[in-house]
Design a protein around this motif. Structure first.
Motif, PDB file in Angstrom:
ATOM      1  N   CYS A  95      44.781  42.702  46.355  1.00 32.48           N
ATOM      2  CA  CYS A  95      45.300  43.505  45.239  1.00 32.48           C
ATOM      3  C   CYS A  95      45.238  42.722  43.936  1.00 32.48           C
ATOM      4  O   CYS A  95      44.770  43.229  42.910  1.00 32.48           O
ATOM      5  CB  CYS A  95      46.745  43.924  45.516  1.00 32.48           C
ATOM      6  SG  CYS A  95      46.951  45.133  46.823  1.00 32.48           S
ATOM      7  N   ARG A 132      41.550  41.812  42.866  1.00 27.20           N
ATOM      8  CA  ARG A 132      40.815  42.952  42.321  1.00 27.20           C
ATOM      9  C   ARG A 132      41.291  43.311  40.925  1.00 27.20           C
ATOM     10  O   ARG A 132      40.492  43.717  40.079  1.00 27.20           O
ATOM     11  CB  ARG A 132      40.985  44.174  43.235  1.00 27.20           C
ATOM     12  CG  ARG A 132      40.291  44.068  44.571  1.00 27.20           C
ATOM     13  CD  ARG A 132      40.566  45.319  45.400  1.00 27.20           C
ATOM     14  NE  ARG A 132      40.101  46.517  44.725  1.00 27.20           N
ATOM     15  CZ  ARG A 132      40.418  47.759  45.105  1.00 27.20           C
ATOM     16  NH1 ARG A 132      41.216  47.931  46.136  1.00 27.20           N
ATOM     17  NH2 ARG A 132      39.942  48.789  44.456  1.00 27.20           N
ATOM     18  N   ASP A 133      42.592  43.178  40.665  1.00 27.86           N
ATOM     19  CA  ASP A 133      43.141  43.583  39.371  1.00 27.86           C
ATOM     20  C   ASP A 133      44.182  42.565  38.906  1.00 27.86           C
ATOM     21  O   ASP A 133      45.382  42.730  39.141  1.00 27.86           O
ATOM     22  CB  ASP A 133      43.776  44.969  39.492  1.00 27.86           C
ATOM     23  CG  ASP A 133      44.191  45.535  38.141  1.00 27.86           C
ATOM     24  OD1 ASP A 133      43.948  44.873  37.113  1.00 27.86           O
ATOM     25  OD2 ASP A 133      44.748  46.652  38.117  1.00 27.86           O
ATOM     26  N   THR A 165      45.464  42.089  36.137  1.00 31.92           N
ATOM     27  CA  THR A 165      46.430  42.597  35.153  1.00 31.92           C
ATOM     28  C   THR A 165      47.740  43.021  35.813  1.00 31.92           C
ATOM     29  O   THR A 165      48.717  43.317  35.102  1.00 31.92           O
ATOM     30  CB  THR A 165      45.837  43.791  34.393  1.00 31.92           C
ATOM     31  OG1 THR A 165      45.536  44.858  35.313  1.00 31.92           O
ATOM     32  CG2 THR A 165      44.561  43.393  33.665  1.00 31.92           C
ATOM     33  N   ILE A 166      47.760  43.085  37.138  1.00 27.68           N
ATOM     34  CA  ILE A 166      49.000  43.436  37.836  1.00 27.68           C
ATOM     35  C   ILE A 166      50.121  42.478  37.450  1.00 27.68           C
ATOM     36  O   ILE A 166      51.278  42.886  37.276  1.00 27.68           O
ATOM     37  CB  ILE A 166      48.777  43.409  39.366  1.00 27.68           C
ATOM     38  CG1 ILE A 166      47.843  44.541  39.789  1.00 27.68           C
ATOM     39  CG2 ILE A 166      50.099  43.521  40.115  1.00 27.68           C
ATOM     40  CD1 ILE A 166      47.489  44.529  41.262  1.00 27.68           C
ATOM     41  N   ASP A 174      51.919  43.515  34.396  1.00 30.90           N
ATOM     42  CA  ASP A 174      52.572  44.828  34.451  1.00 30.90           C
ATOM     43  C   ASP A 174      53.836  44.840  35.304  1.00 30.90           C
ATOM     44  O   ASP A 174      54.591  45.807  35.272  1.00 30.90           O
ATOM     45  CB  ASP A 174      51.602  45.879  35.017  1.00 30.90           C
ATOM     46  CG  ASP A 174      50.439  46.151  34.072  1.00 30.90           C
ATOM     47  OD1 ASP A 174      50.597  45.907  32.860  1.00 30.90           O
ATOM     48  OD2 ASP A 174      49.378  46.606  34.551  1.00 30.90           O
ATOM     49  N   ARG A 223      52.111  49.459  41.009  1.00 25.95           N
ATOM     50  CA  ARG A 223      50.865  48.861  40.524  1.00 25.95           C
ATOM     51  C   ARG A 223      50.175  48.071  41.628  1.00 25.95           C
ATOM     52  O   ARG A 223      48.945  48.050  41.714  1.00 25.95           O
ATOM     53  CB  ARG A 223      51.151  47.936  39.334  1.00 25.95           C
ATOM     54  CG  ARG A 223      51.414  48.663  38.059  1.00 25.95           C
ATOM     55  CD  ARG A 223      50.127  49.232  37.429  1.00 25.95           C
ATOM     56  NE  ARG A 223      49.273  48.173  36.919  1.00 25.95           N
ATOM     57  CZ  ARG A 223      48.111  47.816  37.431  1.00 25.95           C
ATOM     58  NH1 ARG A 223      47.629  48.421  38.486  1.00 25.95           N
ATOM     59  NH2 ARG A 223      47.397  46.837  36.900  1.00 25.95           N
ATOM     60  N   SER A 239      48.818  50.690  44.306  1.00 21.13           N
ATOM     61  CA  SER A 239      47.653  51.450  43.850  1.00 21.13           C
ATOM     62  C   SER A 239      46.364  50.643  43.929  1.00 21.13           C
ATOM     63  O   SER A 239      45.269  51.216  43.907  1.00 21.13           O
ATOM     64  CB  SER A 239      47.873  51.937  42.415  1.00 21.13           C
ATOM     65  OG  SER A 239      48.071  50.846  41.532  1.00 21.13           O
ATOM     66  N   SER A 240      46.475  49.305  44.030  1.00 22.20           N
ATOM     67  CA  SER A 240      45.290  48.449  44.148  1.00 22.20           C
ATOM     68  C   SER A 240      45.035  47.993  45.576  1.00 22.20           C
ATOM     69  O   SER A 240      44.077  47.259  45.828  1.00 22.20           O
ATOM     70  CB  SER A 240      45.434  47.220  43.234  1.00 22.20           C
ATOM     71  OG  SER A 240      45.503  47.601  41.870  1.00 22.20           O
TER      72      SER A 240
END
Length: 467
Positions: free
Chosen positions: A245, A248-249, A251-252, A255, A374, A377-378
């Motif tokens: 998670c 992959r992202d 920016t989590i 947030d 968040r 969702s990833s």
């Protein structure tokens, strides 16, 4: 004076305290390794995470409240039942809330959960659920289990093969094939699948069929199987998904906001109850009775011989959970045979398994609150599909104990109607009718003159033959 807490002088109170201590020690006693219980704890997340994520994104469900309440449910059921009793979303209510237009509001979802819970609570406290459980034909119950298990398996294959968008309806969210490579690709899901197969085999434990080979060879095989079975495979796969998670992202990290959301009591109007009951509770009640109570009790007797759960207690448990939590906006939940099968499949054998799961949810809900969406969702959906596939297959395999062609016939018709009609209640009804017709056929109609064969002797003929 001694610093120890004095024992109560009331003998009755002391007896009850001793009983609770014994029950607590029995419920939370390790029946396998600690790592196996931890692995079993995540066995039903293949169902839990997609539904919670969809309700959070589409219906604006309060994720923090749901995590905290379901955590408390997990801990309570682990202590009370002493088995890896799952706490899962009410699937029919969730499907209506997400896929139908207009979407159900949070208050309407809560009203649907409260209405369903009230019915199950009534059936439990009056003893009607126990009567249903006692007299329902086993082939019909197995048909419901088989249909639910295959439905899970079909959904799991879709999760593995296709990209998923849980904010869309089921008709449009599986259109794009999943790429082979990447951190959410098909290869990753297949690798996780092979790893789980190597670690857990067919789910039967360490037993080997190598009785035809030498004793030395058999011991070597059993030792290897014990080592593989000791690996907390589902926990490793789930933790891999969590790590991916953040990869992959990234920016989590920015947030995430610490702290839970504030509890508040929902304002549920009479109109919310009317809409929630008609659209949500009516399709959910038959599924909850069959899969959340009757099938769960049957499956617990299969998996844990001698400790079959009480239909009354399970029904009352579902009722109490929702009659409390739904008023605060928590997701409607139930116990599910698929979750029990999944947790057992990956090593859960005692109440400790779901207690660990509850503690994990509680920490996440209190620490991250609604921002945890968040992360969810990833999460690689292909990995969720792999976990769900094993849970579905384990549940479907409970139907393998049919002892005659007639029983198999009833079970398969019930399962087929349930799957093609997308309704466990419809399949259940057809299974009951078929079972009764077959029994009526066996009984015969010799008492009815117009059904009697001409060659069949009457009572008068018998008296003439044997005066």
């Amino acid at each position: 004076m001694s610093g120890d807490s004095p024992e109560p002088n009331n003998p009755l109170l002391r007896h009850h305290l001793d009983g609770w201590r014994h029950h607590l020690a029995t419920s939370l006693r390790l029946k396998t390794t600690l790592l196996s219980e931890l692995s079993g704890a995540v066995g039903d997340l293949g169902t839990y995470i997609p539904i919670v994520l969809a309700l959070t994104l589409v219906s604006h469900l309060d994720l923090s409240t749901t995590l905290i309440f379901t955590a408390l449910y997990n801990i309570a059921t682990g202590v009370l039942f002493g088995t890896p009793m799952p706490v899962q979303p009410m699937k029919s209510i969730a499907a209506v809330a997400v896929s139908e237009t207009p979407h159900l509001t949070v208050s309407q979802i809560a009203a649907a959960g409260i209405s369903t819970a009230a019915v199950l609570f009534f059936l439990g406290v009056t003893g009607l659920m126990s009567i249903l459980y006692r007299f329902l034909p086993l082939p019909v119950v197995r048909g419901v289990q088989l249909s639910q298990g295959l439905a899970f398996a079909f959904s799991a294959i879709k999760y593995i093969r296709y990209n998923q968008d849980f904010t869309k309806t089921t008709a449009t969210k599986t259109s794009d094939p999943r790429p082979w490579l990447g951190l959410h690709g098909l290869v990753l899901a297949l690798v996780c699948l092979l790893f789980l197969i190597l670690a857990t085999g067919d789910g039967s434990g360490n037993e080997s069929d190598a009785h035809l080979v030498s004793t030395t060879r058999r011991r070597r095989v059993q030792r290897r199987l014990r080592i593989l079975s000791s690996i907390p495979s589902a926990l490793i796969v789930f933790l891999l998904g969590l790590i991916l998670c953040f990869i992959r992202d990234p920016t989590i990290f920015s947030d995430i906001k610490l702290g839970p959301s504030r509890f508040h009591v929902l304002k549920i109007t009479w109109d919310d109850f009317k809409v929630g009951f008609v659209r949500g509770a009516v399709p959910q009640i038959p599924l909850s009775v069959l899969n959340s109570v009757i099938a769960v009790c049957k499956l617990s007797g299969d998996l844990f011989p001698g400790t079959e759960l009480s239909a009354t207690k399970v029904s009352v448990s579902v009722g109490l959970m929702n009659l409390v939590g739904c008023w605060f906006g928590a997701m409607p939940v139930c116990h599910g045979a698929g979750g029990l099968a999944g947790q057992y499949r990956f090593g859960g054998r005692s109440g400790l398994s779901v207690v660990f799961l509850g503690l994990g949810k509680l920490v996440l809900g209190l620490l991250f609150g609604n921002s945890f969406v968040r992360i969810l969702s990833s999460f690689p959906v292909g990995i969720l599909g792999v976990l769900l596939l094993f849970a579905g297959i384990e549940l479907a395999m409970a139907s393998r104990d049919m002892n005659s062609k007639e029983e198999s016939f009833v079970m398969l018709v019930c399962a087929a109607v349930s799957l093609t009609g997308s309704s466990a209640a419809l399949g259940f009804g057809c299974g009951i009718v078929l079972y009764l017709v077959l029994k009526l056929r066996e009984m015969g109609f010799s008492g009815l003159p117009f059904f009697r064969s001409k060659s069949e002797p009457t009572a008068e003929d018998e008296s003439l033959i044997n005066p």
